[in-house]
Scaffold this active site. Structure first.
Site, PDB file in Angstrom:
ATOM      1  N   SER A 113       0.828  -1.304  -0.087  1.00  0.00           N
ATOM      2  CA  SER A 113      -0.079   0.023  -0.045  1.00  0.00           C
ATOM      3  C   SER A 113       0.809   1.081  -0.018  1.00  0.00           C
ATOM      4  O   SER A 113       2.177   1.319   0.234  1.00  0.00           O
ATOM      5  CB  SER A 113      -0.991   0.003   1.355  1.00  0.00           C
ATOM      6  OG  SER A 113      -1.436   1.405   1.379  1.00  0.00           O
TER       7      SER A 113
ATOM      8  N   TYR B 120      -1.638  -0.183  10.535  1.00  0.00           N
ATOM      9  CA  TYR B 120      -1.668  -0.640   9.197  1.00  0.00           C
ATOM     10  C   TYR B 120      -0.442  -0.318   8.556  1.00  0.00           C
ATOM     11  O   TYR B 120       0.128  -0.923   7.811  1.00  0.00           O
ATOM     12  CB  TYR B 120      -3.019   0.194   8.542  1.00  0.00           C
ATOM     13  CG  TYR B 120      -3.221  -0.269   7.088  1.00  0.00           C
ATOM     14  CD1 TYR B 120      -3.611  -1.573   6.600  1.00  0.00           C
ATOM     15  CD2 TYR B 120      -3.048   0.760   6.086  1.00  0.00           C
ATOM     16  CE1 TYR B 120      -3.531  -1.865   5.477  1.00  0.00           C
ATOM     17  CE2 TYR B 120      -3.251   0.343   4.711  1.00  0.00           C
ATOM     18  CZ  TYR B 120      -3.503  -1.271   4.334  1.00  0.00           C
ATOM     19  OH  TYR B 120      -3.682  -1.615   3.218  1.00  0.00           O
TER      20      TYR B 120
END
Length: 249
Positions: free
Chosen positions: A143, A156
Site C-alpha cells: 500500500s 496498518y
C-alpha cells in the site's frame, strides 16, 4: 490475439472480491489457469463463474490465510490440479485503522495475522515448487501506507512497511534462482477493505477521506499486476506505486 500468460498457473489470495477478484479475472483473460482462495465460498463461486464464462480454467479453494495448514492445502491442491505454479499474488489484506491509544488490541492481532502471516505462510509454502522449477513470480500487495506514515493508521503502516521490507529481502534471496518478486503499493481503492474498522470515529474519517477523491478501481490495480507478471523473463518489475490522480498523500 496472443495471450501473454497462456499455460501459466496463478494463485490469488483474497480473491472473493476487490483487487483479488479483479486480478483473477485479468490473469485468466491473459490465458492463466487460476486458483482463487478466500474464506467466502459463495463469493469465490461468483468469481469462478465469471472466469469460466470467459473460457478460463479455475480452481476454488476456500482458505483462511491465517491458518498455515489451510494455506499449505491451497498450494498442494493447486499443484495437484494444474501440475505447476508460476505466479502467487499475496493479495488478502485488511485495514483496521484508528488511534493507537484507543485501539482494541484484538484488531492489531487480526491485521498482523492477515497482512503479515498470510503473506509469510503462502510465500513459504510456494517457494519449494518455484525453486524446483527455477522459475516463478511472487507479487505482494502492499500500500501507499507501506511508504508514507499518517496519524491514525499506525498499525496498518506497520503491516505494510513489513510487507515492503519482506518483499525486498525475498527478492534478494530468490532472484539468483530466477524467481521474480514484485511489490504493488496502491493508494485509495474502491474496495471493501474498510469494512473491518471497529472504531466508529476512525471509520467515518476513512469514509470522508475516500469521498474526498476519486479512488482507483480494483481493475486498475489488477491491470498493473497483469503487466508485471506478463513481462519477459529478463524483466523484473520490482515495485509499482499506483495512486489515484487526485491523491497526493
Amino acid at each position: 490475439m496472443t495471450q501473454k500468460l497462456a499455460g501459466k498457473v496463478a494463485i490469488i489470495t483474497g480473491a472473493s472480491a476487490g483487487i483479488g477478484a479483479a486480478t483473477a479475472i485479468a490473469l485468466a483473460e491473459e490465458g492463466a489457469y487460476v486458483a482463487i482462495a478466500a474464506r467466502r465460498a459463495d463469493k469465490l463461486n461468483e468469481v469462478a463463474q465469471k472466469i469460466e464464462a470467459l473460457g478460463g480454467k479455475v480452481l476454488q479453494v476456500v482458505t483462511d490465510i491465517t491458518d498455515e495448514a489451510q494455506v499449505q492445502n491451497l498450494i498442494a491442491k493447486t499443484k495437484e490440479t494444474f501440475g505447476r505454479i508460476d505466479i502467487l499474488v499475496n493479495n488478502a489484506g485488511i485495514a483496521i485503522v484508528g488511534q493507537i491509544a484507543n485501539a482494541n488490541t484484538d484488531d492489531w492481532r487480526k491485521m498482523i495475522d492477515v497482512n503479515i502471516f498470510g503473506v509469510l505462510y503462502a510465500t513459504h509454502a510456494v517457494l519449494p515448487t518455484l525453486l524446483e522449477q527455477k522459475s516463478g513470480h511472487i507479487v505482494n500487495i502492499s500500500s501507499v501506507a507501506g511508504r508514507t506514515v499518517r496519524a491514525g493508521i499506525g498499525l496498518y503502516n506497520l503491516t505494510k512497511w513489513g510487507v515492503n521490507a519482506f518483499s525486498e529481502a525475498l527478492r534478494l534471496e530468490v532472484t539468483p534462482q530466477n524467481i521474480r518478486v514484485t511489490v504493488v503499493e496502491p493508494g485509495m481503492v474502491n474496495t471493501e477493505i474498510d469494512q473491518h474498522i471497529s472504531d466508529p470515529v476512525a471509520y467515518e474519517k476513512s469514509q470522508a477521506l475516500r469521498k474526498s477523491i476519486t479512488p482507483l478501481e480494483a481493475e486498475d490495480v489488477a491491470n498493473a499486476i497483469a503487466y508485471a507478471v506478463s513481462q519477459p523473463e529478463r524483466v523484473d518489475v520490482n515495485e509499482i506505486l499506483i495512486r489515484p490522480t487526485t491523491q497526493y498523500w
